[in-house]
Write a protein that holds these residues in place. Structure first.
Motif, PDB file in Angstrom:
ATOM      1  N   PRO A  67       9.382  17.468   2.317  1.00  0.00           N
ATOM      2  CA  PRO A  67       8.691  17.685   1.047  1.00  0.00           C
ATOM      3  C   PRO A  67       9.670  17.794  -0.129  1.00  0.00           C
ATOM      4  N   ARG A  68       9.105  17.733  -1.342  1.00  0.00           N
ATOM      5  CA  ARG A  68       9.932  17.795  -2.553  1.00  0.00           C
ATOM      6  C   ARG A  68       9.169  18.549  -3.645  1.00  0.00           C
ATOM      7  N   ILE A  69       9.891  18.986  -4.632  1.00  0.00           N
ATOM      8  CA  ILE A  69       9.249  19.657  -5.763  1.00  0.00           C
ATOM      9  C   ILE A  69       8.466  18.598  -6.545  1.00  0.00           C
ATOM     10  N   ILE A 105       0.839  -1.207   0.000  1.00  0.00           N
ATOM     11  CA  ILE A 105       0.000   0.000   0.000  1.00  0.00           C
ATOM     12  C   ILE A 105       0.872   1.253   0.000  1.00  0.00           C
ATOM     13  N   SER A 106       0.486   2.227  -0.825  1.00  0.00           N
ATOM     14  CA  SER A 106       1.162   3.534  -0.808  1.00  0.00           C
ATOM     15  C   SER A 106       1.030   4.128   0.594  1.00  0.00           C
ATOM     16  N   ALA A 107       2.168   4.464   1.185  1.00  0.00           N
ATOM     17  CA  ALA A 107       2.158   4.917   2.584  1.00  0.00           C
ATOM     18  C   ALA A 107       1.306   6.166   2.797  1.00  0.00           C
ATOM     19  N   CYS A 108       1.226   7.025   1.782  1.00  0.00           N
ATOM     20  CA  CYS A 108       0.441   8.264   1.956  1.00  0.00           C
ATOM     21  C   CYS A 108      -1.044   7.963   2.135  1.00  0.00           C
ATOM     22  N   LEU A 109      -1.524   6.805   1.655  1.00  0.00           N
ATOM     23  CA  LEU A 109      -2.930   6.436   1.828  1.00  0.00           C
ATOM     24  C   LEU A 109      -3.213   5.976   3.254  1.00  0.00           C
ATOM     25  N   ASN A 158       2.948  11.072   6.194  1.00  0.00           N
ATOM     26  CA  ASN A 158       3.155  12.362   5.515  1.00  0.00           C
ATOM     27  C   ASN A 158       4.363  12.312   4.586  1.00  0.00           C
ATOM     28  N   CYS A 159       4.235  11.510   3.523  1.00  0.00           N
ATOM     29  CA  CYS A 159       5.364  11.307   2.615  1.00  0.00           C
ATOM     30  C   CYS A 159       5.128  11.940   1.244  1.00  0.00           C
ATOM     31  N   ARG A 160       4.018  12.660   1.062  1.00  0.00           N
ATOM     32  CA  ARG A 160       3.744  13.252  -0.252  1.00  0.00           C
ATOM     33  C   ARG A 160       4.674  14.424  -0.539  1.00  0.00           C
ATOM     34  N   TYR A 161       4.715  14.837  -1.791  1.00  0.00           N
ATOM     35  CA  TYR A 161       5.616  15.918  -2.199  1.00  0.00           C
ATOM     36  C   TYR A 161       5.394  17.188  -1.369  1.00  0.00           C
ATOM     37  N   LEU A 211      -2.378   1.514  -4.683  1.00  0.00           N
ATOM     38  CA  LEU A 211      -1.466   2.644  -4.849  1.00  0.00           C
ATOM     39  C   LEU A 211      -2.246   3.931  -5.078  1.00  0.00           C
ATOM     40  N   LYS A 212      -1.577   5.034  -4.856  1.00  0.00           N
ATOM     41  CA  LYS A 212      -2.211   6.361  -4.956  1.00  0.00           C
ATOM     42  C   LYS A 212      -2.422   6.744  -6.424  1.00  0.00           C
ATOM     43  N   ALA A 213      -3.653   7.093  -6.741  1.00  0.00           N
ATOM     44  CA  ALA A 213      -4.000   7.437  -8.126  1.00  0.00           C
ATOM     45  C   ALA A 213      -3.232   8.660  -8.636  1.00  0.00           C
ATOM     46  N   ARG A 214      -2.899   8.606  -9.907  1.00  0.00           N
ATOM     47  CA  ARG A 214      -2.350   9.712 -10.709  1.00  0.00           C
ATOM     48  C   ARG A 214      -0.915  10.140 -10.377  1.00  0.00           C
ATOM     49  N   SER A 215      -0.272   9.490  -9.407  1.00  0.00           N
ATOM     50  CA  SER A 215       1.119   9.832  -9.062  1.00  0.00           C
ATOM     51  C   SER A 215       2.083   9.347 -10.156  1.00  0.00           C
ATOM     52  N   PRO A 216       3.189  10.061 -10.382  1.00  0.00           N
ATOM     53  CA  PRO A 216       4.179   9.592 -11.369  1.00  0.00           C
ATOM     54  C   PRO A 216       4.871   8.302 -10.938  1.00  0.00           C
ATOM     55  N   SER A 217       4.770   7.943  -9.664  1.00  0.00           N
ATOM     56  CA  SER A 217       5.260   6.641  -9.203  1.00  0.00           C
ATOM     57  C   SER A 217       4.122   5.644  -9.094  1.00  0.00           C
ATOM     58  N   CYS A 218       3.093   6.033  -8.356  1.00  0.00           N
ATOM     59  CA  CYS A 218       2.071   5.073  -7.913  1.00  0.00           C
ATOM     60  C   CYS A 218       0.839   5.017  -8.807  1.00  0.00           C
ATOM     61  N   GLY A 219       0.607   5.999  -9.653  1.00  0.00           N
ATOM     62  CA  GLY A 219      -0.624   6.050 -10.441  1.00  0.00           C
ATOM     63  C   GLY A 219      -0.786   4.852 -11.366  1.00  0.00           C
ATOM     64  N   LEU A 252       3.504  -1.054   3.952  1.00  0.00           N
ATOM     65  CA  LEU A 252       3.486   0.332   3.466  1.00  0.00           C
ATOM     66  C   LEU A 252       4.800   0.682   2.791  1.00  0.00           C
ATOM     67  N   VAL A 253       4.698   1.367   1.652  1.00  0.00           N
ATOM     68  CA  VAL A 253       5.904   1.833   0.952  1.00  0.00           C
ATOM     69  C   VAL A 253       5.661   3.222   0.377  1.00  0.00           C
ATOM     70  N   CYS A 254       6.725   3.994   0.278  1.00  0.00           N
ATOM     71  CA  CYS A 254       6.684   5.229  -0.511  1.00  0.00           C
ATOM     72  C   CYS A 254       7.826   5.135  -1.520  1.00  0.00           C
ATOM     73  N   PRO A 255       7.533   4.802  -2.766  1.00  0.00           N
ATOM     74  CA  PRO A 255       8.597   4.620  -3.761  1.00  0.00           C
ATOM     75  C   PRO A 255       9.485   5.848  -3.941  1.00  0.00           C
ATOM     76  N   GLU A 256       8.916   7.033  -3.827  1.00  0.00           N
ATOM     77  CA  GLU A 256       9.753   8.221  -4.059  1.00  0.00           C
ATOM     78  C   GLU A 256      10.747   8.409  -2.922  1.00  0.00           C
ATOM     79  N   GLN A 257      10.332   8.123  -1.685  1.00  0.00           N
ATOM     80  CA  GLN A 257      11.306   8.174  -0.588  1.00  0.00           C
ATOM     81  C   GLN A 257      12.322   7.044  -0.743  1.00  0.00           C
TER      82      GLN A 257
HETATM   83  S1  SF4 Z   1       5.366   8.058  -4.137  1.00  0.00           S
HETATM   84 FE1  SF4 Z   1       3.438   6.984  -3.878  1.00  0.00          FE
HETATM   85  S2  SF4 Z   1       3.435   6.523  -1.672  1.00  0.00           S
HETATM   86 FE2  SF4 Z   1       4.949   8.118  -1.961  1.00  0.00          FE
HETATM   87  S3  SF4 Z   1       3.808   9.988  -1.616  1.00  0.00           S
HETATM   88 FE3  SF4 Z   1       3.794   9.620  -3.821  1.00  0.00          FE
HETATM   89  S4  SF4 Z   1       1.867   8.553  -4.159  1.00  0.00           S
HETATM   90 FE4  SF4 Z   1       2.294   8.416  -1.965  1.00  0.00          FE
END
Ligand code: SF4
Length: 151
Positions: free
Chosen positions: A48-50, A4-8, A12-15, A102-110, A36-41
């Protein structure tokens, strides 16, 4: 186990340093069914990140090296996104995961739909980089909008 995307889950791992908590996800965690995973981290990006979007393609084309991921200021962060996807796949394999939410529409998770690279909130067809890699390895990828039909 379900990846599962950790932000769901309220992490607090979102950009923007926030999350997108979904109540039903908490139940899966309490039942001991969630990883739980956050691929971008995992790919080494800060929080936070751009914000980032895939330009000229989707996650599959990023994995094939025919598209790239840029942040809003134009920095090419493709390597971080690929590393994050690979580390996520490693975790999925360690836990024998067959499904991911996974979190919808993300460049990693969408999945199926992602932002189009214009940073104008426009959506296009395609998967994020992690979603594409998980699908390539036979994992059923769901998002917070459709997982209730399958879990
Ligand atoms: S990379 Fe995925 S898990 Fe991490 S904040 Fe973005 S949508 Fe959420």
């Amino acid at each position: 186990m379900i990846l599962i995307s950790a932000c769901l889950a309220g992490i607090n791992c979102r950009y923007d340093g926030g999350s997108k908590q979904i109540v039903e996800i908490e139940k899966l965690i309490k039942e001991g069914k969630a990883v739980l995973v956050c691929p971008e981290q995992l790919g080494g990006l800060p929080t936070p990140r751009i914000p980032c979007e895939i330009r000229d393609g989707d996650g599959r084309s990023v994995l094939e090296k025919s598209a790239a991921v840029y942040n809003r200021e134009g920095a090419n962060l493709t390597d971080c996104f690929i590393r994050g996807a690979e580390e996520t796949l490693k975790i999925a394999k360690l836990y024998g995961v067959e499904k991911a939410i996974l979190k919808a529409r993300s460049p990693s998770c969408g999945k199926d739909r992602i932002y189009d690279g214009s940073f104008q909130k426009k959506v296009t067809h395609g998967d994020g980089v992690t979603a594409a890699l998980l699908r390539k390895h036979g994992i059923l990828v769901l998002d917070e909008e459709d997982f209730r039909e399958y879990i």
